[in-house]
Design a protein around this motif. Structure first.
Motif: not given
Length: 567
Positions: A334-355
């Motif tokens: 998986p490319t850097e951009d592909e991973q970035f998009e997934i990590y970004k959405e996980v973090l946004k989905g959890m708001g201010d909660k720790k991931v």
């Protein structure tokens, strides 16, 4: 007749309960709970196929190819349908099945049987499946032995499609008699069969074979179906249609129970249901002991699609995000951009909660073909996790760049698995600094201060945890690997289950040592292995001073309630 202990047996040798004369079958608990229903044996289409001479080899090969492609399409749909029901870390199995159907050896072997023997595709598929199953079962590696049931599953799928295309059956899949709640009985269930079950109809599962560590057992736990496996030859079709009770808390099945037994288990089930309702009282409240000590209660996750499950569980964050599933789902790195998009959405989905995202843990029982890893006699102790990352720094840097770029979208922590030395930690931190320098030079935004931790899952790491602590912000104890390495017992080997004792004094001492050394250095210590969900060990963990626990989402409220009852 009775033996000296006054145990009553039927003519077939089944045990009758002394007091109530209830017929009982004993097995192994795969998922706890109480279930009522009529026993219904699973019915499949034919599993063996006669050899039939064909007129056109090319036409038969083409027929097989069409069925194979149809099977791949089905598995893709099954993967998507399973995400919500099973979670990403379980649904990924159906992507592995797709890859197996693309395996050149498997495909060419079937075509070869068709051509050499001028045989029908059904016969060729069945013959090759048995050959591959035998090869897998003879392997030393337990992960590969586990693929034996998978090759049978995918081959059965192809043959069902072939028979549908030929008009021999109207629909694929499994069937059973259903007149009200059903306790499904069978030799064993394939993962693709388990996920098809309607939880409103199938109240419980009993099998003659299987294992409490099989994919089926895992799926049953995820779906909340009481399941007892390994009952053996006592479970026969003479029980078809009989009313039964599964007491999966003790691994007992009651056949034609008397009224007193039915009333007894009705009360037990009511208590269990009431307990479940009681857990809702702990939704939205802090996780604290009676004395007011705060425990961070997080959930494990394997994909972006798990975020809804984590949030629904009321977990305070994600304590283990398994990033390797991004790689396992991909046909190439998986490319850097592909991973970035997934990590970004996980973090946004959890708001201010720790991931807390664990860096790549490929190797051992988790691998992808494009990594082209060499076969190893003992992959659990081979080139995996941080060793693989440090030997392929470009791969590691790609992931770390994606993680740091995503860090601005939420509360990210990074942890590294399978550490055995201080040098591995310092080398990792050097790579992180190089990544941060590159991102700065490229004017890409990131958080400079991202919490950094390591997993303590080798005895080496636990024993030098005092030396490791000054270099990190936290420890997370992985008890599954820590137990197998400490006790020299492969956790993938079903024959060694009795040796995998997570309560062994040596394991507990290593956990205690890690917590003490972490606290002495001023860092927090968590736990994310199966032991974290163990209610019986919870009190000991609290006593030892654990700060954080990461568990499967379904266990969050149960553990919060239990913690509230502890001093």
């Amino acid at each position: 007749m009775y033996n000296q202990k006054k145990t009553l047996y039927t003519e077939d040798g089944d045990i009758l309960n002394e007091k109530h004369r209830n017929l009982t079958l004993k097995g192994t608990t795969a998922n706890k709970g109480i279930a009522f229903g009529k026993i219904s044996f699973l019915k499949r289409v034919a599993s063996e196929f006669d050899k039939v001479k064909i007129r056109s080899i090319n036409a038969e090969c083409e027929r097989f190819e069409k069925a194979r492609q149809h099977a791949i399409t089905q598995l893709s749909a099954l993967y998507e349908a399973s995400l919500e029901k099973l979670g990403e870390q379980n649904a990924v199995l159906f992507q592995i099945h797709q890859m197996m159907l693309d395996d050149p050896d498997y495909v060419s072997s079937i075509n070869e049987v068709i051509r050499k023997e001028k045989a029908n595709a059904e016969y060729a598929v069945h013959k090759v499946a048995l050959r591959f199953e035998k090869q897998f079962l003879e392997m030393d590696n337990d992960y590969m032995r586990g693929r034996a049931s998978d090759v049978i599953d995918i081959s059965r799928r192809i043959n069902e499609i072939l028979m549908m295309h030929a008009g021999k059956i109207k629909s694929k899949g499994i069937s059973f008699e259903s007149d009200g709640p059903v306790i499904l009985a069978t030799d064993d269930l394939a993962p693709s069969e388990t996920v098809q079950l309607d939880q409103h109809t199938v109240t419980g599962i009993i099998t003659t074979k299987g294992s409490d560590r099989s994919h089926t057992a895992i799926f049953a736990r995820t779906m909340g179906i009481p399941t007892v496996v390994c009952i053996g030859s006592k479970l026969t079709k003479r029980y078809e249609g009989k009313f039964a009770i599964i007491d999966a808390n003790t691994g007992t099945v009651y056949i034609d129970p008397d009224e007193e037994t039915i009333l007894k288990f009705n009360e037990i089930k009511k208590t269990d249901d009431a307990q479940h309702s009681h857990l809702e009282e702990f939704r939205g409240v802090p996780t604290k002991t009676r004395s007011g000590r705060k425990i961070r209660l997080y959930a494990n996750s394997g994909s972006l699609s798990d975020i809804d499950l984590v949030k629904a569980s009321d977990a305070e964050g994600i304590g283990l995000f398994r990033s390797e599933y991004i790689y396992l789902q991909s046909k190439d790195y998986p490319t850097e951009d592909e991973q970035f998009e997934i990590y970004k959405e996980v973090l946004k989905g959890m708001g201010d909660k720790k991931v807390i995202i664990r860096t790549l843990d490929i190797g051992a029982d988790k691998t992808a073909e494009y990594f082209m890893l060499k076969p190893e006699d003992n992959p659990a102790m081979g080139l995996r996790a941080i060793r693989l990352c440090l030997s392929n720094r470009a791969l590691f840097k790609t992931q770390l760049r994606a993680l740091y770029r995503a860090s601005v979208y939420g509360n990210l922590s990074i942890m590294v698995p399978m550490i055995t030395s201080v040098e591995e930690v310092t080398e990792t931190k050097k790579i992180i600094e190089a990544v941060k320098k590159e991102l700065t030079e490229q004017h890409l935004e990131f958080k400079d201060e991202v919490e950094f931790g390591i997993m303590i899952e080798t005895p080496a790491a636990a024993l030098i945890s005092d030396e490791l602590a000054p270099y990190v912000d936290f420890f997370s104890i992985g008890t599954n690997d820590l137990t197998q390495f400490t006790l020299a017992a492969d956790r993938q080997n079903a024959d060694l289950v009795k040796y995998l004792n997570p309560y062994h004094h040596s394991v507990v001492r290593l956990i205690e040592m890690t917590i003490q050394n972490g606290h002495a250095a001023g860092i927090w210590v968590g736990i994310c292995g199966e032991l974290a969900s163990d209610e019986h060990f919870l009190g000991k963990l609290i006593q030892l001073g654990i700060d954080e626990m990461s568990v499967v989402p379904s266990s969050v409220l149960t553990l919060r309630a239990k913690i509230a009852s502890l001093g």
